[in-house]
Design an enzyme around this catalytic site. Structure first.
Site, PDB file in Angstrom:
ATOM      1  N   GLY A 145      36.808  37.395  41.654  1.00  0.00           N
ATOM      2  CA  GLY A 145      37.249  38.192  40.525  1.00  0.00           C
ATOM      3  C   GLY A 145      38.267  39.237  40.948  1.00  0.00           C
ATOM      4  O   GLY A 145      38.375  39.592  42.123  1.00  0.00           O
ATOM      5  N   CYS A 146      39.016  39.746  39.984  1.00  0.00           N
ATOM      6  CA  CYS A 146      40.087  40.703  40.289  1.00  0.00           C
ATOM      7  C   CYS A 146      39.533  42.043  40.759  1.00  0.00           C
ATOM      8  O   CYS A 146      39.945  42.568  41.799  1.00  0.00           O
ATOM      9  CB  CYS A 146      40.994  40.878  39.074  1.00  0.00           C
ATOM     10  N   TYR A 147      38.588  42.619  40.000  1.00  0.00           N
ATOM     11  CA  TYR A 147      37.951  43.859  40.451  1.00  0.00           C
ATOM     12  C   TYR A 147      37.249  43.637  41.786  1.00  0.00           C
ATOM     13  O   TYR A 147      37.250  44.516  42.656  1.00  0.00           O
ATOM     14  CB  TYR A 147      36.906  44.316  39.436  1.00  0.00           C
TER      15      TYR A 147
END
Length: 343
Positions: A145-147
């Site tokens: 995921g990006c976060y």
């Protein structure tokens, strides 16, 4: 001729970024781009910035369309990748940008995503110790995921070096609106977003929380608990994550910086900035780079690490290309840039 590539879900923001990177990649050739809601439309009608691909037409998201490709990128909503992936030939390299195969714990999947856990694929964060060797021999890769990418790269070296405690980690991260996808949502209307910041999914309920904890626990060799608060920021793309933790006794700022420098000194896409230069999202846009900086708050006894990245590139499509490069035996940086486009 390069490897033939298919992109499923190519009308979204991450899918569009994949198309942009594939078009500029010397070893990849776009064979098909699918989009359920835009099938039959030219790519240029949905992504007008993709001039080189403007006349190619979106196909329906059908396994039969995807199965002839050497590489398949799945840029589908969470929960939709597993059914498609099950139909693809084992010989194809499949990289899933969605969350379907990231988590190892079925209970965590059920709690944060719902439904049946599809299983776990090789985790595609190359900068983690030992990850490249696993990616290189895999044909099924789960993109982080990006976060999660921002938080993991900020804190994993500190846990690996046993510099911070596992039970007092706080992450507050702001993301541009593209992180929420392209579908119409009232809270993403310009009149709602412009001039405003808004926290959301507060209190340990954001779906990236267990993935962050999974990565940091692996680095620490013991369970790590994280308090994660995401913030919607009035910008199209970019993530700025402020990550804090309580240091162990005797740890100082020099030890923190040394751990980050030792972890990333040979990494092409992770940059520990010079002292007192702080990450900003604009400096990373369009690149596959992560910018890091650290500080030691002596009064509060807190370690602070700030990470900036482009959520669509290193946080999604760029990282997927990086993983594909490794799995296909290409130089890892092929088709990717380390420099952003600011201002």
């Amino acid at each position: 001729m390069g490897a033939r590539v298919a992109v499923a879900g190519a009308s979204g923001y991450s899918g569009g970024e994949l198309l942009r990177l594939i078009a500029a990649h010397p070893e990849l050739e776009l064979a098909v781009a699918t989009a359920a809601s835009h099938a039959g439309q030219p790519i240029g009608a949905v992504h007008p910035h993709l001039v080189d691909l403007a006349d190619q037409v979106f196909a329906p998201t059908d396994p039969a369309v995807l199965g002839d490709a050497d590489v398949v990128f799945l840029a589908l909503p969470h929960g939709q990748s597993a059914a498609i992936a099950a139909t693809l030939p084992e010989s194809a390299l499949v990289v899933d940008i969605g969350a379907d195969f990231r988590l190892r714990d079925p209970a965590a999947w059920a709690k944060f995503y719902g439904g049946t856990h599809a299983g776990t694929w090789t985790y595609g964060l190359p900068e983690l110790p030992g990850a490249r060797a696993e990616i290189a021999k895999s044909r099924r890769i789960a993109n982080p995921g990006c976060y999660v990418t921002a938080a993991t790269l900020a804190l994993a070296p500190l846990f690996a070096a046993h510099l911070v405690d596992p039970d007092d980690v706080v992450i507050v991260a702001a993301s541009g609106t593209s992180g929420a996808g392209r579908s119409l949502k009232p809270n993403l209307l310009a009149s709602e977003v412009m001039g405003s910041l808004a926290a959301y999914k507060v209190g340990g309920v954001h779906q990236h929380t267990p993935e962050i904890e999974q990565n940091l626990s692996q680095a620490a060799g013991e369970p790590v608990t994280v308090s994660f608060t995401p913030i919607l920021a009035p910008l199209p793309r970019g993530i700025l994550a402020t990550c804090t933790a309580r240091p162990k006794a005797g740890v100082d700022g020099d030890a923190i910086r040394a751990a980050l420098a030792n972890a990333y000194h040979d990494e092409p896409f992770v940059h520990l900035l010079p002292p007192d230069v702080w990450p900003q999202t604009a400096a990373t846009l369009g690149s596959n780079s992560v910018h890091l900086q650290a500080a030691f708050d002596e009064a509060a006894r807190r370690v602070v690490v700030v990470a900036a990245l482009d959520n669509l590139t290193k946080g999604a499509a760029g990282q997927a290309i990086q993983n594909a490069n490794i799995a296909l035996g290409f130089p890892e940086t092929t088709g990717l840039t380390r420099s952003g486009v600011a201002p």
